[in-house]
Design a protein around this motif. Structure first.
Motif, PDB file in Angstrom:
ATOM      1  N   MET A   1      49.305  18.475  35.603  1.00 39.51           N
ATOM      2  CA  MET A   1      48.142  19.324  35.417  1.00 39.51           C
ATOM      3  C   MET A   1      47.904  20.122  36.694  1.00 39.51           C
ATOM      4  N   GLY A   2      47.684  21.412  36.546  1.00 41.74           N
ATOM      5  CA  GLY A   2      47.382  22.257  37.696  1.00 41.74           C
ATOM      6  C   GLY A   2      45.967  22.041  38.176  1.00 41.74           C
ATOM      7  N   SER A   3      45.679  22.534  39.364  1.00 41.66           N
ATOM      8  CA  SER A   3      44.326  22.473  39.913  1.00 41.66           C
ATOM      9  C   SER A   3      43.458  23.538  39.258  1.00 41.66           C
ATOM     10  N   ILE A   4      42.147  23.282  39.224  1.00 38.68           N
ATOM     11  CA  ILE A   4      41.187  24.265  38.729  1.00 38.68           C
ATOM     12  C   ILE A   4      40.172  24.496  39.833  1.00 38.68           C
ATOM     13  N   PHE A   5      40.012  25.761  40.212  1.00 34.43           N
ATOM     14  CA  PHE A   5      39.020  26.168  41.193  1.00 34.43           C
ATOM     15  C   PHE A   5      37.960  26.985  40.469  1.00 34.43           C
ATOM     16  N   LEU A   6      36.704  26.620  40.627  1.00 33.42           N
ATOM     17  CA  LEU A   6      35.580  27.385  40.093  1.00 33.42           C
ATOM     18  C   LEU A   6      34.879  28.009  41.286  1.00 33.42           C
ATOM     19  N   ILE A   7      34.905  29.335  41.355  1.00 35.70           N
ATOM     20  CA  ILE A   7      34.303  30.062  42.466  1.00 35.70           C
ATOM     21  C   ILE A   7      33.081  30.804  41.943  1.00 35.70           C
ATOM     22  N   VAL A   8      31.924  30.497  42.529  1.00 32.24           N
ATOM     23  CA  VAL A   8      30.674  31.121  42.096  1.00 32.24           C
ATOM     24  C   VAL A   8      29.902  31.638  43.300  1.00 32.24           C
ATOM     25  N   GLY A   9      28.883  32.431  43.011  1.00 30.16           N
ATOM     26  CA  GLY A   9      28.003  32.954  44.040  1.00 30.16           C
ATOM     27  C   GLY A   9      27.184  34.093  43.490  1.00 30.16           C
ATOM     28  N   ALA A  10      26.455  34.724  44.375  1.00 28.83           N
ATOM     29  CA  ALA A  10      25.636  35.882  44.017  1.00 28.83           C
ATOM     30  C   ALA A  10      26.530  37.100  43.792  1.00 28.83           C
ATOM     31  N   PRO A  11      25.985  38.165  43.217  1.00 28.98           N
ATOM     32  CA  PRO A  11      26.745  39.414  43.157  1.00 28.98           C
ATOM     33  C   PRO A  11      27.104  39.884  44.572  1.00 28.98           C
ATOM     34  N   ALA A  12      28.247  40.508  44.712  1.00 31.62           N
ATOM     35  CA  ALA A  12      28.702  41.165  45.944  1.00 31.62           C
ATOM     36  C   ALA A  12      29.062  40.202  47.070  1.00 31.62           C
ATOM     37  N   VAL A  13      29.378  38.948  46.748  1.00 29.93           N
ATOM     38  CA  VAL A  13      29.794  38.018  47.810  1.00 29.93           C
ATOM     39  C   VAL A  13      31.308  37.862  47.872  1.00 29.93           C
ATOM     40  N   GLY A  14      32.053  38.538  46.997  1.00 27.97           N
ATOM     41  CA  GLY A  14      33.511  38.490  47.056  1.00 27.97           C
ATOM     42  C   GLY A  14      34.157  37.490  46.124  1.00 27.97           C
ATOM     43  N   LYS A  15      33.481  37.121  45.055  1.00 30.08           N
ATOM     44  CA  LYS A  15      34.027  36.103  44.133  1.00 30.08           C
ATOM     45  C   LYS A  15      35.344  36.554  43.502  1.00 30.08           C
ATOM     46  N   SER A  16      35.353  37.745  42.935  1.00 29.52           N
ATOM     47  CA  SER A  16      36.570  38.208  42.253  1.00 29.52           C
ATOM     48  C   SER A  16      37.710  38.448  43.232  1.00 29.52           C
ATOM     49  N   SER A  17      37.397  39.070  44.359  1.00 35.41           N
ATOM     50  CA  SER A  17      38.438  39.323  45.364  1.00 35.41           C
ATOM     51  C   SER A  17      39.015  38.008  45.874  1.00 35.41           C
ATOM     52  N   THR A  18      38.140  37.048  46.147  1.00 31.08           N
ATOM     53  CA  THR A  18      38.593  35.747  46.628  1.00 31.08           C
ATOM     54  C   THR A  18      39.397  35.029  45.553  1.00 31.08           C
ATOM     55  N   ALA A  19      38.921  35.071  44.310  1.00 31.90           N
ATOM     56  CA  ALA A  19      39.624  34.383  43.217  1.00 31.90           C
ATOM     57  C   ALA A  19      41.031  34.946  43.028  1.00 31.90           C
ATOM     58  N   LYS A  20      41.158  36.263  43.045  1.00 34.90           N
ATOM     59  CA  LYS A  20      42.486  36.882  42.882  1.00 34.90           C
ATOM     60  C   LYS A  20      43.399  36.506  44.044  1.00 34.90           C
ATOM     61  N   ALA A  21      42.855  36.577  45.265  1.00 38.48           N
ATOM     62  CA  ALA A  21      43.667  36.240  46.444  1.00 38.48           C
ATOM     63  C   ALA A  21      44.057  34.764  46.446  1.00 38.48           C
ATOM     64  N   LEU A  22      43.133  33.898  46.032  1.00 37.19           N
ATOM     65  CA  LEU A  22      43.441  32.468  45.954  1.00 37.19           C
ATOM     66  C   LEU A  22      44.528  32.222  44.912  1.00 37.19           C
ATOM     67  N   ALA A  23      44.390  32.805  43.744  1.00 33.27           N
ATOM     68  CA  ALA A  23      45.390  32.609  42.690  1.00 33.27           C
ATOM     69  C   ALA A  23      46.773  33.087  43.149  1.00 33.27           C
ATOM     70  N   SER A  24      46.792  34.136  43.941  1.00 29.45           N
ATOM     71  CA  SER A  24      48.093  34.670  44.395  1.00 29.45           C
ATOM     72  C   SER A  24      48.809  33.734  45.354  1.00 29.45           C
ATOM     73  N   ARG A  25      48.117  32.746  45.891  1.00 28.80           N
ATOM     74  CA  ARG A  25      48.733  31.792  46.819  1.00 28.80           C
ATOM     75  C   ARG A  25      49.560  30.721  46.100  1.00 28.80           C
ATOM     76  N   PHE A  26      49.437  30.629  44.776  1.00 28.84           N
ATOM     77  CA  PHE A  26      50.140  29.605  44.014  1.00 28.84           C
ATOM     78  C   PHE A  26      51.313  30.221  43.273  1.00 28.84           C
ATOM     79  N   SER A  27      52.341  29.428  43.046  1.00 29.86           N
ATOM     80  CA  SER A  27      53.545  29.955  42.395  1.00 29.86           C
ATOM     81  C   SER A  27      53.344  30.184  40.902  1.00 29.86           C
ATOM     82  N   LYS A  28      52.391  29.501  40.316  1.00 34.65           N
ATOM     83  CA  LYS A  28      52.125  29.631  38.880  1.00 34.65           C
ATOM     84  C   LYS A  28      50.612  29.537  38.715  1.00 34.65           C
ATOM     85  N   SER A  29      49.964  30.682  38.494  1.00 39.19           N
ATOM     86  CA  SER A  29      48.506  30.666  38.497  1.00 39.19           C
ATOM     87  C   SER A  29      47.926  31.692  37.531  1.00 39.19           C
ATOM     88  N   VAL A  30      46.639  31.502  37.243  1.00 35.31           N
ATOM     89  CA  VAL A  30      45.895  32.443  36.407  1.00 35.31           C
ATOM     90  C   VAL A  30      44.491  32.581  36.978  1.00 35.31           C
TER      91      VAL A  30
END
Length: 182
Positions: free
Chosen positions: A1-30
């Motif tokens: 089973m892969g890891s699951i990261f839930l990233i939350v916060g207020a608007p404009a804190v970088g959630k989507s940018s961080t989530a995309k960058a984090l996912a790109s660090r793994f060889s198989k991610s979504v």
């Protein structure tokens, strides 16, 4: 089973940018963006505002339940999953409670200073009306999050102050705190 990261916060804190960058660090991610799931609604989408209607709460619940189901299915296929969503002062993200008991789940609150979130919002391109809408969301989330921080920390959430961090620096912080340093 892969890891699951839930990233939350207020608007404009970088959630989507961080989530995309984090996912790109793994060889198989979504990357699962709850905003993107909500944007799939063709007609009748309700946006958060000062009044949280029953219809809005129902729509948020549907999107979040879908994100959880997707995360579990991709996780079973050995994908590392990164979900991004905004902090909801009404449900307090109870829709994700079933993830809490699963192994390999890391819940992260991105929490820069409110001033930094407001500044990031002002730098975004968009109409003045859109920026004010997001600014009101920032104020709402920060006013509700302040009293919640210690409870969230006690429940195992990782509270990440991203006031001074770049996106890649934030990813490094998240991975380090989650014991997955790259």
């Amino acid at each position: 089973m892969g890891s699951i990261f839930l990233i939350v916060g207020a608007p404009a804190v970088g959630k989507s940018s961080t989530a995309k960058a984090l996912a790109s660090r793994f060889s198989k991610s979504v990357h699962i963006s709850v905003d993107d799931l909500r944007d799939m609604v063709v007609s009748g989408l309700v946006y958060p505002g000062g009044d949280w209607s029953t219809e809005l709460i129902e729509q948020l619940g549907l999107a979040r339940k879908t994100a959880v189901q997707m995360a579990m299915e991709y996780g079973k296929a050995n994908f590392d999953v990164v979900i991004d969503d905004f902090w909801d002062p009404v449900s307090r993200l109870a829709e994700y409670d079933q993830l809490r008991v699963m192994p390999g789940v890391c819940r992260i609150l991105l929490y820069p200073s409110q001033e930094v979130a407001e500044g990031r919002n002002r730098k975004r391109s968009g109409s003045e009306q859109t920026n004010e809408y997001i600014a009101s969301g920032i104020r709402l989330v920060y006013s509700s999050l302040g009293p919640e921080i210690e409870r969230l920390r006690g429940e195992g959430w990782l509270i990440v102050d991203t006031t001074e961090a770049s996106v890649e620096g934030t990813v490094d912080l998240v991975l380090g705190l989650a014991g997955r340093a790259s």
